[in-house]
Design an enzyme around this catalytic site. Structure first.
Site, PDB file in Angstrom:
ATOM      1  N   LEU A   1      35.236 -66.872  39.451  1.00 43.45           N
ATOM      2  CA  LEU A   1      35.874 -67.927  38.643  1.00 43.45           C
ATOM      3  C   LEU A   1      35.870 -69.285  39.336  1.00 43.45           C
ATOM      4  CD1 LEU A   1      38.195 -65.224  38.296  1.00 43.45           C
ATOM      5  CD2 LEU A   1      38.461 -66.642  36.273  1.00 43.45           C
TER       6      LEU A   1
ATOM      7  N   SER B   1      36.422 -77.663  37.220  1.00 41.67           N
ATOM      8  CA  SER B   1      36.619 -77.258  35.823  1.00 41.67           C
ATOM      9  C   SER B   1      37.042 -78.370  34.860  1.00 41.67           C
ATOM     10  CB  SER B   1      37.670 -76.140  35.773  1.00 41.67           C
ATOM     11  OG  SER B   1      38.950 -76.656  36.108  1.00 41.67           O
TER      12      SER B   1
ATOM     13  N   THR C   1      32.142 -70.647  30.229  1.00 37.69           N
ATOM     14  CA  THR C   1      32.854 -71.374  29.180  1.00 37.69           C
ATOM     15  C   THR C   1      32.022 -71.474  27.897  1.00 37.69           C
ATOM     16  OG1 THR C   1      33.578 -73.606  28.610  1.00 37.69           O
ATOM     17  CG2 THR C   1      31.956 -73.456  30.324  1.00 37.69           C
ATOM     18  N   ASP C   2      32.705 -71.667  26.771  1.00 40.87           N
ATOM     19  CA  ASP C   2      31.993 -71.887  25.502  1.00 40.87           C
ATOM     20  C   ASP C   2      31.333 -73.275  25.464  1.00 40.87           C
ATOM     21  OD1 ASP C   2      34.280 -73.464  25.260  1.00 40.87           O
ATOM     22  OD2 ASP C   2      34.848 -72.729  23.273  1.00 40.87           O
ATOM     23  N   GLU C   3      31.703 -74.143  26.436  1.00 44.68           N
ATOM     24  CA  GLU C   3      31.190 -75.516  26.386  1.00 44.68           C
ATOM     25  C   GLU C   3      29.678 -75.582  26.631  1.00 44.68           C
ATOM     26  OE1 GLU C   3      33.801 -78.453  28.173  1.00 44.68           O
ATOM     27  OE2 GLU C   3      35.524 -77.137  27.924  1.00 44.68           O
TER      28      GLU C   3
ATOM     29  N   TYR D   1      30.098 -81.315  33.331  1.00 46.42           N
ATOM     30  CA  TYR D   1      30.760 -80.021  33.567  1.00 46.42           C
ATOM     31  C   TYR D   1      29.992 -78.898  32.875  1.00 46.42           C
ATOM     32  CZ  TYR D   1      34.002 -76.148  32.631  1.00 46.42           C
ATOM     33  OH  TYR D   1      34.563 -74.895  32.485  1.00 46.42           O
TER      34      TYR D   1
ATOM     35  N   ALA E   1      27.005 -78.831  31.683  1.00 44.88           N
ATOM     36  CA  ALA E   1      25.624 -78.685  32.183  1.00 44.88           C
ATOM     37  C   ALA E   1      25.627 -77.871  33.474  1.00 44.88           C
ATOM     38  CB  ALA E   1      25.004 -80.062  32.412  1.00 44.88           C
TER      39      ALA E   1
ATOM     40  N   LYS F   1      27.903 -75.621  34.380  1.00 50.21           N
ATOM     41  CA  LYS F   1      28.238 -74.229  34.054  1.00 50.21           C
ATOM     42  C   LYS F   1      27.022 -73.544  33.404  1.00 50.21           C
ATOM     43  CE  LYS F   1      31.611 -72.207  34.423  1.00 50.21           C
ATOM     44  NZ  LYS F   1      32.209 -71.413  35.539  1.00 50.21           N
TER      45      LYS F   1
ATOM     46  N   ASN G   1      41.651 -72.277  27.380  1.00 46.60           N
ATOM     47  CA  ASN G   1      42.830 -71.455  27.710  1.00 46.60           C
ATOM     48  C   ASN G   1      44.079 -72.321  27.788  1.00 46.60           C
ATOM     49  OD1 ASN G   1      41.867 -68.728  29.871  1.00 46.60           O
ATOM     50  ND2 ASN G   1      40.667 -69.658  28.257  1.00 46.60           N
TER      51      ASN G   1
ATOM     52  N   HIS H   1      32.347 -87.323  24.125  1.00 49.91           N
ATOM     53  CA  HIS H   1      33.376 -86.317  23.792  1.00 49.91           C
ATOM     54  C   HIS H   1      32.874 -85.285  22.765  1.00 49.91           C
ATOM     55  CE1 HIS H   1      38.003 -85.943  22.963  1.00 49.91           C
ATOM     56  NE2 HIS H   1      37.439 -84.786  23.254  1.00 49.91           N
TER      57      HIS H   1
ATOM     58  N   TYR I   1      47.089 -74.623  57.309  1.00 50.85           N
ATOM     59  CA  TYR I   1      45.779 -74.122  57.711  1.00 50.85           C
ATOM     60  C   TYR I   1      45.242 -74.814  58.949  1.00 50.85           C
ATOM     61  CZ  TYR I   1      45.857 -71.099  53.754  1.00 50.85           C
ATOM     62  OH  TYR I   1      46.214 -70.117  52.886  1.00 50.85           O
TER      63      TYR I   1
HETATM   64  P1  NAD Z   1      40.882 -74.325  37.975  1.00 49.13           P
HETATM   65  O1  NAD Z   1      40.275 -75.672  38.233  1.00 49.13           O
HETATM   66  O2  NAD Z   1      42.321 -74.225  37.608  1.00 49.13           O
HETATM   67  O3  NAD Z   1      40.679 -73.404  39.269  1.00 49.13           O
HETATM   68  C1  NAD Z   1      39.481 -73.378  40.007  1.00 49.13           C
HETATM   69  C2  NAD Z   1      39.757 -72.687  41.333  1.00 49.13           C
HETATM   70  O4  NAD Z   1      38.520 -72.645  42.063  1.00 49.13           O
HETATM   71  C3  NAD Z   1      40.775 -73.411  42.203  1.00 49.13           C
HETATM   72  O5  NAD Z   1      41.682 -72.482  42.765  1.00 49.13           O
HETATM   73  C4  NAD Z   1      39.930 -74.061  43.280  1.00 49.13           C
HETATM   74  O6  NAD Z   1      40.613 -74.209  44.532  1.00 49.13           O
HETATM   75  C5  NAD Z   1      38.771 -73.076  43.389  1.00 49.13           C
HETATM   76  N1  NAD Z   1      37.545 -73.713  43.895  1.00 49.13           N
HETATM   77  C6  NAD Z   1      36.993 -74.882  43.476  1.00 49.13           C
HETATM   78  N2  NAD Z   1      35.893 -75.147  44.205  1.00 49.13           N
HETATM   79  C7  NAD Z   1      35.747 -74.115  45.081  1.00 49.13           C
HETATM   80  C8  NAD Z   1      34.789 -73.815  46.086  1.00 49.13           C
HETATM   81  N3  NAD Z   1      33.758 -74.637  46.342  1.00 49.13           N
HETATM   82  N4  NAD Z   1      34.921 -72.659  46.765  1.00 49.13           N
HETATM   83  C9  NAD Z   1      35.961 -71.816  46.531  1.00 49.13           C
HETATM   84  N5  NAD Z   1      36.911 -72.075  45.611  1.00 49.13           N
HETATM   85  C10 NAD Z   1      36.801 -73.205  44.896  1.00 49.13           C
HETATM   86  O7  NAD Z   1      39.949 -73.666  36.877  1.00 49.13           O
HETATM   87  P2  NAD Z   1      40.312 -72.650  35.704  1.00 49.13           P
HETATM   88  O8  NAD Z   1      40.705 -73.436  34.519  1.00 49.13           O
HETATM   89  O9  NAD Z   1      41.196 -71.598  36.231  1.00 49.13           O
HETATM   90  O10 NAD Z   1      38.870 -72.033  35.405  1.00 49.13           O
HETATM   91  C11 NAD Z   1      38.402 -70.879  36.116  1.00 49.13           C
HETATM   92  C12 NAD Z   1      37.010 -70.517  35.608  1.00 49.13           C
HETATM   93  O11 NAD Z   1      37.069 -70.240  34.211  1.00 49.13           O
HETATM   94  C13 NAD Z   1      35.984 -71.631  35.789  1.00 49.13           C
HETATM   95  O12 NAD Z   1      34.767 -71.034  36.163  1.00 49.13           O
HETATM   96  C14 NAD Z   1      35.891 -72.268  34.405  1.00 49.13           C
HETATM   97  O13 NAD Z   1      34.613 -72.816  34.190  1.00 49.13           O
HETATM   98  C15 NAD Z   1      36.127 -71.059  33.521  1.00 49.13           C
HETATM   99  N6  NAD Z   1      36.729 -71.361  32.191  1.00 49.13           N
HETATM  100  C16 NAD Z   1      37.861 -72.130  32.092  1.00 49.13           C
HETATM  101  C17 NAD Z   1      38.427 -72.355  30.838  1.00 49.13           C
HETATM  102  C18 NAD Z   1      39.693 -73.145  30.673  1.00 49.13           C
HETATM  103  O14 NAD Z   1      40.135 -73.391  29.543  1.00 49.13           O
HETATM  104  N7  NAD Z   1      40.373 -73.558  31.735  1.00 49.13           N
HETATM  105  C19 NAD Z   1      37.831 -71.804  29.686  1.00 49.13           C
HETATM  106  C20 NAD Z   1      36.666 -71.017  29.843  1.00 49.13           C
HETATM  107  C21 NAD Z   1      36.139 -70.799  31.092  1.00 49.13           C
HETATM  108  P1  TYD Z   2      40.885 -80.610  28.166  1.00 44.96           P
HETATM  109  O1  TYD Z   2      42.191 -79.912  28.346  1.00 44.96           O
HETATM  110  O2  TYD Z   2      40.437 -81.577  29.232  1.00 44.96           O
HETATM  111  O3  TYD Z   2      39.781 -79.472  27.923  1.00 44.96           O
HETATM  112  P2  TYD Z   2      38.211 -79.611  27.456  1.00 44.96           P
HETATM  113  O4  TYD Z   2      37.802 -81.016  27.513  1.00 44.96           O
HETATM  114  O5  TYD Z   2      37.510 -78.768  28.474  1.00 44.96           O
HETATM  115  O6  TYD Z   2      38.170 -79.041  26.079  1.00 44.96           O
HETATM  116  O7  TYD Z   2      40.931 -81.394  26.790  1.00 44.96           O
HETATM  117  C1  TYD Z   2      41.165 -80.736  25.554  1.00 44.96           C
HETATM  118  C2  TYD Z   2      40.981 -81.744  24.447  1.00 44.96           C
HETATM  119  O8  TYD Z   2      42.040 -82.725  24.540  1.00 44.96           O
HETATM  120  C3  TYD Z   2      39.695 -82.540  24.541  1.00 44.96           C
HETATM  121  O9  TYD Z   2      39.215 -82.786  23.212  1.00 44.96           O
HETATM  122  C4  TYD Z   2      40.097 -83.847  25.195  1.00 44.96           C
HETATM  123  C5  TYD Z   2      41.524 -84.049  24.708  1.00 44.96           C
HETATM  124  N1  TYD Z   2      42.429 -84.752  25.630  1.00 44.96           N
HETATM  125  C6  TYD Z   2      43.220 -85.819  25.163  1.00 44.96           C
HETATM  126  O10 TYD Z   2      43.151 -86.216  23.977  1.00 44.96           O
HETATM  127  N2  TYD Z   2      44.078 -86.415  26.040  1.00 44.96           N
HETATM  128  C7  TYD Z   2      44.182 -86.025  27.348  1.00 44.96           C
HETATM  129  O11 TYD Z   2      44.970 -86.642  28.108  1.00 44.96           O
HETATM  130  C8  TYD Z   2      43.385 -84.921  27.802  1.00 44.96           C
HETATM  131  C9  TYD Z   2      43.467 -84.454  29.223  1.00 44.96           C
HETATM  132  C10 TYD Z   2      42.533 -84.311  26.899  1.00 44.96           C
END
Ligand code: NAD
Ligand code: TYD
Length: 351
Positions: free
Chosen positions: A83, A87, A132-134, A157, A159, A161, A187, A291, A348
């Site tokens: 993971l 992100s 991700t679905d992106e 981002y 690209a 992934k 999520n 966007h 650390y």
């Molecule tokens: P996040 O940014 O909250 O967490 C990322 C974690 O990775 C952090 O703990 C960070 O310290 C660690 N990390 C970053 N760079 C690192 C490196 N070089 N080496 C080791 N650790 C490193 O992200 P998230 O939202 O929890 O997403 C987790 C995964 O799920 C990602 O791969 C993301 O693409 C994918 N994903 C996220 C969403 C979403 O809505 N957040 C949706 C679909 C998929």
């Molecule tokens: P985000 O949580 O950054 O997820 P993603 O861009 O990966 O979908 O953003 C969700 C949506 O909300 C996206 O369309 C961008 C919009 N957004 C705002 O309108 N205002 C904000 O401050 C942020 C962070 C996102």
């Protein structure tokens, strides 16, 4: 069955939910959480399980080939759930190279380490890449993303992934590395870093700060409760077929502006404000560059083949999420003041 699992990025938002689920649900597994603790990684997310006998934390960067190989060897790792990533789309627009470094170079470094460690016996091993679905791009009609939808990433981002997904499949094809990939929608839930839409809005609502809505707020996202994503990952890790991709989603599309209004009305009630008071904080700001208009997942394959579907509705999940942030203001304060980064530096540095 005993397993030694490496979970990367386990100190982040989704990773911490996956680590917690596996540590609690599979006491016979050894769970190794490898995380570089970037600004997005926070060990406070795992306070409740940090002393569990089947849990180990390793601070390391997935780009560090030596460190990754050492962890895989030392712990006899036979499964990886990957993971770790950069992100946040907005950060990828200002600093694309750090996304190439972690998401592409880091993933390939991990793939190399797994391939080397497992080359004499691939049987029973599994590299699970969380994506991700992106990667599918931006929808401009009422269709849904399927596992067969061609990749068309539109942000640095997505690209990065997409590139990492391609490398995982290429290692499966070329080196016969056993893998699965999942592509999930947006999520939401507890422990979400407050730079993303939902936690940012909750935090600003709490502090009566402006609610920045990009453009006209008409962009659509498909929201899934993070614990349902963790349960889908559990299902796919254990029952998914090697070489397959599974889309994960909540069948839950919301225009950003409607979602922000819903949050405002929940917060009015929770904070004892007059109806409509929070919505006055809504502020339209300059749109994100490039966007993506709409993301929406067809999660039919995982439901049909593996029997997974979301466990709760958005209304229930969102209320739980708001309650969590209101009950955990210290967690929010630590992140927003940077106190936890200072702690890592001191902690650390002594090791
Ligand atoms: P996040 O940014 O909250 O967490 C990322 C974690 O990775 C952090 O703990 C960070 O310290 C660690 N990390 C970053 N760079 C690192 C490196 N070089 N080496 C080791 N650790 C490193 O992200 P998230 O939202 O929890 O997403 C987790 C995964 O799920 C990602 O791969 C993301 O693409 C994918 N994903 C996220 C969403 C979403 O809505 N957040 C949706 C679909 C998929
Ligand atoms: P985000 O949580 O950054 O997820 P993603 O861009 O990966 O979908 O953003 C969700 C949506 O909300 C996206 O369309 C961008 C919009 N957004 C705002 O309108 N205002 C904000 O401050 C942020 C962070 C996102």
């Amino acid at each position: 069955m005993q397993r030694n699992l490496l979970i990367t990025g386990g100190a982040g938002f989704i990773g911490s939910h996956v680590v917690r689920r596996f540590v609690n649900k599979y006491p016979q597994y050894r769970i190794i959480n490898l995380d570089a603790l970037t600004y997005a990684g926070n060990l406070e997310n795992l306070r409740d399980i940090e002393n569990a006998p089947n849990y180990t934390f390793v601070k390391a960067d997935i780009c560090d080939a030596e460190a990754v190989a050492k962890v895989i060897k030392e712990h006899g790792i036979d499964g990886i759930i990957h993971l770790a990533a950069e992100s946040h789309v907005d950060r990828s627009i200002t600093d694309p190279l750090s996304f190439v470094r972690t998401n592409v170079f880091g993933t390939v470094t991990l793939l190399n380490a797994a391939k080397e460690a497992w080359k004499s016996a691939m049987e029973g091993k599994r590299f699970y890449h969380v994506s991700t679905d992106e990667v599918y791009g931006s929808l401009h009609d009422d269709s849904l993303f399927l596992e067969t939808t061609p990749y068309d990433p539109q942000s640095p981002y997505s690209a990065s992934k997409a590139a990492s997904d391609h490398f995982v499949r290429a290692y499966g094809n070329t080196y016969k590395l056993p893998f699965v990939v999942s592509n999930c929608s947006n999520n939401y839930g507890s422990h979400h870093f407050p730079e993303k839409l939902i936690p940012l809005m909750i935090n600003n609502l709490r502090n009566s700060k402006p609610l920045p809505v990009y453009g006209k707020g008409e962009n659509v996202r498909d929201w899934l409760w993070v614990e349902d994503h963790a349960s889908a990952i559990d299902t796919i890790f254990h029952n998914g077929k090697n070489g397959e991709t599974y889309n994960i989603g909540g069948h839950n599309e919301w225009k950003n502006i409607d979602l922000v209004h819903l949050l405002c009305s929940i917060m009015d009630k929770k904070l004892g404000r007059a109806a409509g008071e929070s919505a006055k904080l809504i502020t339209y700001v300059t749109d994100r560059a490039g966007h993506d208009l709409r993301y929406a997942i067809d999660a039919g394959k995982i439901e049909r083949e593996l029997g997974w579907k979301p466990s709760i509705t958005f209304e229930v999940g969102l209320e739980r999420t708001v309650d969590w942030y209101l009950a955990n203001t210290e967690w929010l304060e630590h992140l927003t003041t940077g106190a936890y980064q200072q702690y890592y530096k001191e902690h650390y540095a002594q090791r």
